[in-house]
Design a protein around this motif. Structure first.
Motif, PDB file in Angstrom:
ATOM      1  N   ARG A 103     -11.859  -3.655   5.391  1.00  0.00           N
ATOM      2  CA  ARG A 103     -11.353  -4.095   6.688  1.00  0.00           C
ATOM      3  C   ARG A 103     -12.389  -4.914   7.456  1.00  0.00           C
ATOM      4  O   ARG A 103     -13.508  -4.468   7.694  1.00  0.00           O
ATOM      5  N   TYR A 153      -0.306  -6.669   1.864  1.00  0.00           N
ATOM      6  CA  TYR A 153      -1.532  -7.461   1.852  1.00  0.00           C
ATOM      7  C   TYR A 153      -1.294  -8.679   0.964  1.00  0.00           C
ATOM      8  O   TYR A 153      -0.650  -8.573  -0.087  1.00  0.00           O
ATOM      9  N   HIS A 189      -4.856 -11.274   4.122  1.00  0.00           N
ATOM     10  CA  HIS A 189      -4.067 -10.962   5.311  1.00  0.00           C
ATOM     11  C   HIS A 189      -3.349  -9.623   5.148  1.00  0.00           C
ATOM     12  O   HIS A 189      -3.073  -9.185   4.025  1.00  0.00           O
ATOM     13  N   ARG A 190      -3.039  -9.020   6.275  1.00  0.00           N
ATOM     14  CA  ARG A 190      -2.298  -7.741   6.294  1.00  0.00           C
ATOM     15  C   ARG A 190      -1.191  -7.829   7.330  1.00  0.00           C
ATOM     16  O   ARG A 190      -1.439  -8.159   8.497  1.00  0.00           O
ATOM     17  N   TYR A 209       2.715  -1.442   4.637  1.00  0.00           N
ATOM     18  CA  TYR A 209       1.904  -2.625   4.846  1.00  0.00           C
ATOM     19  C   TYR A 209       1.889  -3.501   3.597  1.00  0.00           C
ATOM     20  O   TYR A 209       1.889  -3.007   2.465  1.00  0.00           O
ATOM     21  N   THR A 234      -3.375 -11.956  11.682  1.00  0.00           N
ATOM     22  CA  THR A 234      -3.054 -11.222  10.450  1.00  0.00           C
ATOM     23  C   THR A 234      -4.252 -11.083   9.510  1.00  0.00           C
ATOM     24  O   THR A 234      -4.144 -10.447   8.458  1.00  0.00           O
ATOM     25  N   ASN A 276      -4.980  -4.413  13.140  1.00  0.00           N
ATOM     26  CA  ASN A 276      -5.725  -5.401  12.359  1.00  0.00           C
ATOM     27  C   ASN A 276      -7.064  -5.699  13.033  1.00  0.00           C
ATOM     28  O   ASN A 276      -7.171  -5.658  14.268  1.00  0.00           O
ATOM     29  N   ASP A 313       0.810  -1.221   0.000  1.00  0.00           N
ATOM     30  CA  ASP A 313       0.000   0.000   0.000  1.00  0.00           C
ATOM     31  C   ASP A 313       0.841   1.268   0.000  1.00  0.00           C
ATOM     32  O   ASP A 313       0.303   2.378   0.008  1.00  0.00           O
ATOM     33  N   TRP A 332      -7.292  -9.799   7.545  1.00  0.00           N
ATOM     34  CA  TRP A 332      -7.895  -8.514   7.195  1.00  0.00           C
ATOM     35  C   TRP A 332      -9.333  -8.708   6.729  1.00  0.00           C
ATOM     36  O   TRP A 332     -10.212  -7.924   7.075  1.00  0.00           O
TER      37      TRP A 332
END
Length: 472
Positions: free
Chosen positions: A351, A266, A289-290, A264, A312, A301, A260, A314
């Protein structure tokens, strides 16, 4: 030829409809028993019209129109009502079956050749250049500074294209992978600050053995650097505990990676063929996941403080997401996800959201039986758009180049089953239009906009990398 349909109705039926029998039978058998006598064994027509052309006597040929005529019938056209014969799930399956047969008919009429010369599209004419051939199931494409291109082969090799030429030797020392079914060496991604840190990320099916000594695997992420043709400085970025690894059944590993630009990372993880587990937030499969780009777990998260949840996560309720990219204009994260038989999805990643698999779906089981009649439920996200029959959506990329100025900001979507490259016009959070700009040259696994503005595509069967350049 004008047509009416001979059997079923589709979803969208209300709760006031009378109770229906739960056949849950192979939809092809239902068609053969109920519909083929009138409409032909291959939908080619008989005493009733063909269903392979695009002329409809009732409605405009969308799912709801087909549903209406099948469910209620049309006595003046000799079409009986079939609402008392099938469950809503059987009805949904039949509509998917009709869509599939129509798509197969169209595909069978197209030759599998790489077009030469100028290819005309709505906005830009282009031509195709072959960049590399002889690859073994190329899966992912990423660009390094200069004229170097990284390509993963599912069999486990990381290849380099340099100066427009595929180097004969693969990168040495990359991780061992489980090349089984859909598993193997999957995604390659380059850190946004690669010029200063040199990090390259790999996602792959990690081969392991559980406590009972049984071979198991799950998606894993690492990062490393390439020096003198070798993979070095490897660091583990994400790995689930061994108890979450699954034996056999090499399906639905995911995996795509998106940064991003704020530190972060993803990534998408398939549900490994275990649909109900996508709904369980204590499990890592069937999720987006993030993490931080070094593997740390972000403190914000959505489920990081939920007891027993996998920290993890998202999003959840995802089936097998194999496309992931940020819209550079809005910062919205988009995802493409394989449906089962029908119901491939394009989603906005939100999210903590639940995307419904396998409680709701626009698809059916591979054996032709229904999964569910539900396509929506409160608390579960709806796709921005979906495809029936499945096009087998794979890699995606927002076009940020200038070689094709009218395509800037458009989303390119590759597909396997339908062998299509689609161009989607996105306005905010909506799909305004779609155009198939390439079709029938092979299974298209990934699409990426190159730094020079050309568009690279990974082709399977045969394994090749091509690129689209302006016709002039």
């Amino acid at each position: 030829m004008k047509r009416t349909l001979c059997a079923l109705a589709v979803l969208g039926l209300t709760a006031t409809l009378p109770a229906q029998p739960a056949l849950n039978k192979d939809v092809a058998k239902i068609y053969a028993e109920i519909c083929a006598n009138c409409h032909g064994a291959q939908l080619e027509g008989g005493s009733a019209p063909s269903m392979l052309d695009d002329q409809w006597s009732s409605g405009n040929g969308d799912d709801a129109s087909i549903a209406r005529i099948i469910y209620d019938g049309s006595l003046e056209k000799g079409m009986p009502a079939f609402h008392s014969l099938m469950s809503e799930g059987d009805v949904r399956a039949m509509v998917i079956f009709i869509r599939e047969q129509r798509a197969n008919h169209q595909r069978s009429r197209q030759a599998k050749t790489v077009p030469t010369g100028t290819i005309t599209t709505t906005e830009h004419p282009y031509r195709i250049e072959t960049v590399a051939t002889g690859l073994s199931t190329p899966w992912s494409i990423a660009f390094l500074p200069g004229d170097r291109v990284l390509v993963t082969e599912k069999t486990g090799r990381l290849r380099v294209i340099e100066g427009g030429r595929l180097l004969p030797q693969a990168i040495k020392g990359t991780p061992a992978v489980r090349d089984d079914g859909q598993g193997g060496l999957l995604e390659v991604a380059v850190h946004p600050d690669y010029a200063t840190n040199g990090w390259i990320y790999l996602a792959y099916s990690d081969p392991a053995k559980n406590a009972a000594g049984k071979e198991v695997s799950l998606t894993m992420l690492v990062r490393g650097r390439i020096k003198a043709g070798a993979w070095v400085d490897e660091e583990k970025i994400w790995q689930a505990p061994i108890e979450f690894y699954h034996p056999g059944g090499g399906v639905h590993y995911g995996c795509r990676i998106a940064f991003d630009g704020q530190g972060y990372l993803y990534f998408s993880h398939g549900e490994r063929g275990r649909g109900p587990e996508a709904q369980e937030i204590r499990r890592p499969n069937g999720k987006i996941h993030r993490i931080h780009d070094d593997g740390r777990i972000p403190a914000d998260n959505p489920f990081v403080n939920t007891p027993g949840a996998f920290p993890t996560i998202w999003t959840y309720g995802n089936r097998n997401p194999q496309g992931l990219d940020f819209d550079p204009r809005t910062g919205i994260l988009w995802e493409t996800e394989h449906g089962p038989r029908g119901g491939d999805e394009l989603n906005i990643v939100r999210r903590g959201a639940n995307y419904g698999w396998n409680t709701i779906t626009f698809g059916m089981n591979y054996d032709g039986s229904p999964i569910t009649a539900e396509t929506a439920r409160e608390g579960m996200e709806q796709p921005v758009t979906y495809w029936v029959p499945s096009i087998a959506v794979c890699g995606i990329d927002f076009y940020e180049g200038t070689l094709f100025p009218k395509w800037t900001g458009n989303l390119f979507v590759s597909s396997l089953a339908q062998q299509e490259l689609r161009r989607l016009v996105i306005d905010g959070d909506k799909v305004v239009s779609q155009e198939v700009i390439l079709k029938g040259i092979g299974r298209l696994r990934d699409v990426q906009c190159a730094p020079d503005g050309s568009i690279y595509v990974a082709v399977n069967d045969p394994g090749a990398i091509i690129r689209l350049v302006p016709a002039n």
